[in-house]
Design a protein around this motif. Sequence first.
Motif, PDB file in Angstrom:
ATOM      1  N   TRP A   1      26.498  33.211  23.277  1.00 19.13           N
ATOM      2  CA  TRP A   1      27.925  33.053  22.986  1.00 19.13           C
ATOM      3  C   TRP A   1      28.735  33.141  24.277  1.00 19.13           C
ATOM      4  O   TRP A   1      29.639  32.334  24.514  1.00 19.13           O
TER       5      TRP A   1
ATOM      6  N   VAL B   1      28.166  40.361  14.551  1.00 17.33           N
ATOM      7  CA  VAL B   1      27.066  39.410  14.477  1.00 17.33           C
ATOM      8  C   VAL B   1      26.588  39.346  13.033  1.00 17.33           C
ATOM      9  O   VAL B   1      26.448  40.376  12.374  1.00 17.33           O
TER      10      VAL B   1
ATOM     11  N   ALA C   1      21.932  36.407  20.976  1.00 15.10           N
ATOM     12  CA  ALA C   1      22.998  35.558  20.432  1.00 15.10           C
ATOM     13  C   ALA C   1      24.316  35.819  21.158  1.00 15.10           C
ATOM     14  O   ALA C   1      25.059  34.881  21.452  1.00 15.10           O
ATOM     15  N   ILE C   2      24.601  37.080  21.451  1.00 15.99           N
ATOM     16  CA  ILE C   2      25.821  37.415  22.205  1.00 15.99           C
ATOM     17  C   ILE C   2      25.752  36.799  23.597  1.00 15.99           C
ATOM     18  O   ILE C   2      26.745  36.253  24.096  1.00 15.99           O
TER      19      ILE C   2
ATOM     20  N   TYR D   1      31.784  43.203  19.253  1.00 19.55           N
ATOM     21  CA  TYR D   1      31.243  41.968  18.700  1.00 19.55           C
ATOM     22  C   TYR D   1      30.840  42.200  17.249  1.00 19.55           C
ATOM     23  O   TYR D   1      30.434  43.288  16.865  1.00 19.55           O
TER      24      TYR D   1
ATOM     25  N   ALA E   1      25.670  34.043  13.871  1.00 19.12           N
ATOM     26  CA  ALA E   1      27.069  33.821  14.242  1.00 19.12           C
ATOM     27  C   ALA E   1      27.575  35.036  15.012  1.00 19.12           C
ATOM     28  O   ALA E   1      27.281  36.170  14.646  1.00 19.12           O
ATOM     29  N   VAL E   2      28.334  34.785  16.065  1.00 16.80           N
ATOM     30  CA  VAL E   2      28.904  35.852  16.892  1.00 16.80           C
ATOM     31  C   VAL E   2      30.417  35.695  16.895  1.00 16.80           C
ATOM     32  O   VAL E   2      30.931  34.589  17.086  1.00 16.80           O
ATOM     33  N   GLU E   3      31.117  36.781  16.677  1.00 19.01           N
ATOM     34  CA  GLU E   3      32.575  36.798  16.736  1.00 19.01           C
ATOM     35  C   GLU E   3      33.026  38.024  17.516  1.00 19.01           C
ATOM     36  O   GLU E   3      32.310  39.020  17.577  1.00 19.01           O
TER      37      GLU E   3
ATOM     38  N   HIS F   1      31.099  30.205  25.702  1.00 24.50           N
ATOM     39  CA  HIS F   1      32.549  30.380  25.663  1.00 24.50           C
ATOM     40  C   HIS F   1      33.165  30.850  26.971  1.00 24.50           C
ATOM     41  O   HIS F   1      34.347  30.590  27.217  1.00 24.50           O
TER      42      HIS F   1
END
Length: 89
Positions: free
Chosen positions: A18, A75, A14-15, A73, A60-62, A22
Motif C-alpha cells: 500500500w 486491514v 499488504a501495508i 492502519y 484491503a488496507v486503509e 500510494h
Amino acid sequence: MIYTGRFPDFALRAIDAWLLAHVGVDFYRMNMDWGIGTPFVHLECDFRSPATPRDALLIAVEIDKIGTSSLAYRVAATIEADGRLCFEG
C-alpha cells in the motif's frame, strides 16, 4: 490450515505494498532513505473464518486514524473464491 503466525506477515506485507502504491516508496526505503517511518507499537487481529494454503486472499488496507505523529492502519482480508472475511485488524 494456514499457520496463525503468517497472518500478521500477510497484513504487514499488504501495508508495505500500500505504501509503495500510494506514497511511491516501500517501508524499508522510507525508513532508510527518507529517515521517516511508521513503527508498529500495537497489533490486533480478529479471525473470522478459516483459510487454507489453497485460498487466495485479497487484502484491503486503509488508514484508520491519523495522529500527530502516528498512523493507524486497518486491514481486512477476504477469501477471493467466495468473499468470506478471513481476518481483520
